[in-house]
Design an enzyme around this catalytic site. Structure first.
Site: not given
Length: 698
Positions: A384, A413
């Site tokens: 993330d 990401e």
């Protein structure tokens, strides 16, 4: 470089060799370099390469590219995971020099006396080659050398055996004045690093029970989420991505739709990691125990699904790290710890880590956490917001993890500036999210994909039409046809793609003024009745299943380097193909970007990219409908967004010419099913037609 000949501009090389280029086991990797020499003598080039075990592989001969450019090309195919090393060598090729000279002199009419030195030189080269060629070919080489020295033979008979050795001595050359270029690195991953189909769901929503007047909401568990695994596997996905499964903070917990105040039944965002129950190495007690998690991972594996975990290096205010290591966070002027912000957005439930205060301590702890999950059988991490952490940290962490298990993969990401996204790929991330979602015209998509193909040595794309955070306006307003269109584009342009649960149910309602879902699953339980949707025909699952089957069955779709775009005269349409050079398997796609209107277009295909000559006719089979059509370079297509917004063709290789058949009357031998109404599809004509019929005209 040291040696006789210049070797320049070697590829693949990433960041001047600072980082290794990327490939996967079994991938055909192009290697090229610029090499040249003075004068007219022949130059040869080859690739030497070493596997992760340090053992040398047979060298690969390089072929010259476009005349006058001094560019040399070869391909290698690594067969093991790990770090490979390769170098380009240039050498003087005395056989080619001799062949070129003798061929020209004989053609000019020179006789044995004038060619005496050339014939002796040729014999010398062949005698040197005896030690290099396979044992079974040595008799031929020895006989050719003997013929060159035999003055009793006529000149053609003296030189012909030597000239016939061109192929053999290309593969096993005599090399003189060998120059070895710089050594370069190639990191080779397992095939899933390049080719994968991802599906994301929240385990807590699977089997969840919403709150009622009489009872609070009840979270789903790993045990109830197991029931969803067969449905995901049946659609053809092979990676199951789970958002964070750790305890969720209670301090500053967000409510439904990102509300600042949480109610008693609000479950909070899984990305607000950490509470009294533990941090990044713990499991949320509502989901189950570590043993339950292991059983879930094993059940997924039985369905052919590999579980990917989320690695979000951030903390809720009540994460154990906040108390134990306050130095790992940023303290503001008033003494408070800074929460995450991306103005004007605020994330009051998340504290970002500060990697500069105690880098050694943070590195050691994060490595411990990752290796803990590797020990639990996890080999894929979706990271993330990696662009908010130091690049040297990622370079270090990924390398350290791969020392323990080289099969571990990392998906970045990161939706941010291009240089940063490319930089993450260079430092070691296996795959990357992309701008796919925001490329909504055919021209934009083509330009972006061509950029990605040019970057394939360091950045592997993973195309997602939706995520829990991203519901693009094209899906909000495009209706079911747009869901099909975006799935075709994601699944067939990129070898890796993914989708977030609910896509197959056409979920499209956004929070007002935002590019995200209303009643976002990040902040609440969202159970879905998958079976009812399937029974009522409200599911895209059958279409998704077909796309993943086509991907699996066609090796051409397992790569990115082979993506070729073809011209089509309608800007609302995109035409592309992929071809596997080893098997010849070829997939040709025409896709509409218009989810409302019928679109027509005329293709101009790059026939050599399909493995065909410019004049050839060939058969295509539409994998979405099973229909077959005869095509050529120029073809008319019609795409109806409600019936079929894309053609997904496999190219049927032309059969060798058959023996001539007896003459038949016009139209004989052709059935109604042989001839389509138009070159893209539709209903067959009601009467037999010949190939002179206008419908066969490109």
């Amino acid at each position: 470089m040291t040696g006789r000949f210049p070797i320049e501009d070697v590829s693949p090389v990433v960041a001047c060799g600072r980082y290794p280029a990327k490939a996967v086991v079994g991938e055909v990797v192009p290697v090229s370099a610029r090499a040249y020499r003075e004068g007219h003598d022949a130059l040869g080039c080859n690739v030497v390469w070493l596997g992760p075990d340090g053992a040398a592989r047979p060298f690969t001969r390089m072929r010259p590219g476009e005349p006058g450019q001094d560019r040399w090309h070869a391909t290698i195919r690594p067969d093991a995971v790990g770090e490979w090393r390769f170098a380009v060598e240039a050498f003087q090729d005395p056989y080619l020099t001799w062949q070129n000279a003798v061929t020209k002199k004989v053609a000019a009419g020179q006789g044995p006396a004038e060619l005496a030195n050339d014939l002796a030189e040729g014999a010398r080269v062949l005698e040197a080659a005896l030690a290099l060629v396979p044992a079974g070919d040595r008799i031929r080489v020895r006989a050719a050398a003997k013929a060159l020295r035999n003055e009793k033979l006529a000149l053609p008979r003296r030189v012909a055996p030597a000239l016939d050795l061109a192929v053999l001595l290309w593969e096993h050359p005599v090399r003189e004045l060998v120059t070895t270029g710089e050594e370069h690195r190639l990191w080779v991953d397992r095939p899933r690093a390049l080719f994968s189909a991802w599906y994301e769901f929240f385990p807590r929503s699977e089997g969840a029970v919403p709150a009622t007047v009489d009872a609070p909401a009840r979270s789903g568990t790993f045990a109830t989420a197991v029931q969803r695994l067969p449905g995901v596997a049946a659609m053809g996905f092979d990676v199951l991505y789970l958002p964070p499964i750790h305890p969720i903070g209670r301090v500053n917990r967000k409510g439904r739709n990102n509300a600042l105040t949480a109610g008693p039944d609000d479950v909070g965002s899984p990305w607000a990691i950490g509470a009294a129950e533990g941090g990044h190495d713990a499991i949320h007690p509502d989901l189950g125990t570590p043993a339950d998690f292991r059983e879930f991972v094993a059940a997924a594996a039985e369905q052919g699904l590999e579980v990917a975990m989320d690695l979000a290096l951030q903390c809720a205010p009540d994460h154990p790290w906040v108390t134990a290591h306050p130095e790992w966070f940023t303290t503001r002027a008033d003494g408070s710890i800074a929460y995450a912000e991306n103005p004007p957005k605020k994330y009051q439930d998340i504290y970002p880590l500060n990697f500069d205060n105690d880098p050694e301590g943070i590195r050691a702890e994060v490595l411990r956490v990752v290796l803990h999950w590797v020990g639990e059988g996890i080999r894929i991490f979706r990271v993330d917001n990696p662009h908010t952490k130091p690049f040297d940290f990622w370079h270090w962490l990924i390398a350290e993890v791969k020392k323990v298990d080289p099969d571990v993969l990392f998906l970045a990401e990161a939706f941010t500036r291009p240089a940063i996204m490319h930089g993450l790929g260079k430092v070691g991330f296996t795959q990357s999210y992309t701008y796919f979602t925001w490329r909504t015209t055919a021209a934009e998509m083509r330009e972006y994909c061509e950029e990605l193909v040019a970057s394939v040595d360091w950045m592997r794309p993973n195309f997602w039409p939706n995520t829990p955070d991203i519901l693009h306006e094209s899906l909000q307003h495009g209706g079911p046809p747009m869901f099909k269109i975006r799935a075709v584009l994601a699944a067939l342009l990129s070898p890796s793609w993914g989708m977030y649960a609910g896509y197959e149910l056409f979920e499209h309602v956004a929070r007002p003024g935002a590019e995200e879902y209303l009643d976002n699953e990040k902040y609440e339980l969202r159970p879905r009745d998958w079976a009812a949707a399937q029974r009522q025909g409200r599911s895209l699952a059958p279409f998704i299943t077909t796309l993943n089957r086509v991907r699996r069955d066609n090796p051409a779709l397992h790569a990115l380097r082979n993506l070729v775009f073809h011209e089509i005269d309608n800007p609302a349409l995109l035409c592309w193909s992929k071809r596997d050079p080893e098997t010849g398997n070829t997939v040709l796609v025409v896709c509409s970007f218009d989810s409302r209107e019928v679109q027509w277009g005329n293709t101009t295909l790059d026939m050599p990219a399909l493995g065909l000559d410019w004049h050839e006719r060939f058969t295509v089979q539409d994998e979405l409908t099973g229909a077959r059509y005869e095509w050529g370079q120029r073809n008319a297509v019609r795409l109806d967004p409600y019936l079929q917004p894309a053609h997904v063709f496999t190219v049927v290789r032309p059969e060798p010419p058959a023996a001539p058949a007896p003459e038949q009357p016009a139209g004989a031998g052709l059935t109604v099913q042989d001839v389509p109404a138009d070159l893209s599809g539709g209903t067959a004509p009601t009467a037999p037609a010949t190939k002179d019929d206008a419908r066969w005209t490109s």
